[in-house]
Design a protein around this motif. Structure first.
Motif, PDB file in Angstrom:
ATOM      1  N   ILE A  54      37.178 -83.919  32.189  1.00 44.57           N
ATOM      2  CA  ILE A  54      37.665 -82.994  33.244  1.00 44.57           C
ATOM      3  C   ILE A  54      38.051 -83.995  34.636  1.00 44.57           C
ATOM      4  CG2 ILE A  54      36.723 -80.839  32.672  1.00 44.57           C
ATOM      5  CD1 ILE A  54      34.880 -81.308  34.939  1.00 44.57           C
ATOM      6  N   LEU A  55      37.958 -85.105  34.495  1.00 47.92           N
ATOM      7  CA  LEU A  55      38.019 -86.009  35.640  1.00 47.92           C
ATOM      8  C   LEU A  55      39.696 -86.094  35.811  1.00 47.92           C
ATOM      9  CD1 LEU A  55      36.802 -88.032  37.635  1.00 47.92           C
ATOM     10  CD2 LEU A  55      36.841 -89.934  36.256  1.00 47.92           C
ATOM     11  N   ALA A  56      39.969 -86.088  37.033  1.00 45.86           N
ATOM     12  CA  ALA A  56      41.423 -86.299  37.574  1.00 45.86           C
ATOM     13  C   ALA A  56      41.432 -87.327  38.567  1.00 45.86           C
ATOM     14  CB  ALA A  56      42.188 -84.723  37.741  1.00 45.86           C
ATOM     15  N   PHE A  57      42.414 -88.007  38.493  1.00 46.90           N
ATOM     16  CA  PHE A  57      42.775 -89.072  39.414  1.00 46.90           C
ATOM     17  C   PHE A  57      43.900 -88.824  40.326  1.00 46.90           C
ATOM     18  CE2 PHE A  57      40.905 -91.103  35.927  1.00 46.90           C
ATOM     19  CZ  PHE A  57      39.743 -91.811  36.175  1.00 46.90           C
ATOM     20  N   PRO A  58      43.623 -89.187  41.891  1.00 50.66           N
ATOM     21  CA  PRO A  58      42.667 -89.909  42.126  1.00 50.66           C
ATOM     22  C   PRO A  58      41.137 -89.241  42.335  1.00 50.66           C
ATOM     23  CG  PRO A  58      44.287 -89.276  44.055  1.00 50.66           C
ATOM     24  CD  PRO A  58      44.953 -88.995  42.649  1.00 50.66           C
TER      25      PRO A  58
END
Length: 255
Positions: A54-58
């Motif tokens: 589920i990690l979104a950047f930045p």
């Protein structure tokens, strides 16, 4: 790249080996393939597999350090090496902050109790990871990059050891060889669901001659230097891992 603390300037030289991997697989797809194959998976395995990236950047990413089974402050030279490596695009768009040991102790005060008996390394890691998740949640971190340093040192006689029998030679003649081997391994995991996004490791070995009287201290100093060198060797691999992770996640979401 935005850094939450200033780092002391230091030079780090390292010769070693390193490897890394990135994970962006779907837990839902994994379980679906298992169901389609007719495999009966236990509830425990389903719970372990049922997580999604589920990690979104930045992203806001914490950095934590483990040594001798405990969370420690990050030495200035190691932070400098990490900061320099993560200063390139696209990794530099993220915000990197040290995980506060004060905050972690505030919300997750339990430390490994060595008085209960000898704990193996996996038990210690599991306890630390749980504490980091709670402390990271209080700092509103998306993910944590935790690394561990460990190693060993030794001294051995060499062909000049005969001089150890003399008073002056024991102080001057390099009759011992001090050696050190250090390892640094890292894991990037999601604070919110524990998803492991990637890992990397590095190993550095060093050796030099020293007089018998000073060989033990030199071996200890060499171990500390080698641990710093292992982190310096690990740092660019972590930057590459972050770049690969962002690329893979973007590709999967677009596809």
């Amino acid at each position: 790249m935005r850094l939450a603390i200033a780092a002391a300037c230091a030079a780090a030289l390292a010769l070693g080996a390193c490897n890394s991997f990135v994970q962006t697989t779907s837990g839902e797809e994994y379980l679906a393939r298992a169901a389609a194959s007719g495999v009966d998976i236990s509830d425990e395995l389903k719970a372990a597999a049922g997580v999604e990236p589920i990690l979104a950047f930045p992203a806001r990413i914490g950095v934590a350090r483990i040594e001798y089974g405990k969370l420690t402050d990050i030495p200035g030279d190691e932070w400098e090496a990490l900061a320099a490596a993560l200063d390139g695009e696209p990794a530099a768009r993220n915000e990197y902050v040290p995980v506060s040991l004060f905050v972690t102790d505030l919300v997750a005060p339990r430390e490994p109790d060595f008085g209960r008996g000898v704990m193996n390394r996996s038990d210690i890691r599991r306890d630390i990871i749980q504490r980091l998740q709670i402390g990271g949640a209080r700092q509103h971190l998306d993910a944590i990059l935790v690394y561990e340093v460990y190693g060993r040192s030794d001294t051995r006689r060499n062909d000049l050891a005969v001089a150890d029998l003399t008073i002056i030679g024991a102080y001057l003649a390099p009759g011992r060889k001090a050696t050190a081997e250090a390892h640094a391994s890292a894991l990037l995991f999601d604070v919110r669901n524990g998803y492991p996004y990637g890992a990397a490791s590095a190993t550095v070995e060093r050796g030099e001659r020293a007089p018998a009287v000073y060989a033990g201290k030199r071996a200890d100093d060499l171990l500390r230097e080698t641990q710093g060198a292992a982190v310096a060797d690990l740092a660019p691999k972590l930057a590459d891992m972050m770049t690969e992770l962002e690329r893979d996640l973007a590709r999967k979401r677009q596809g």
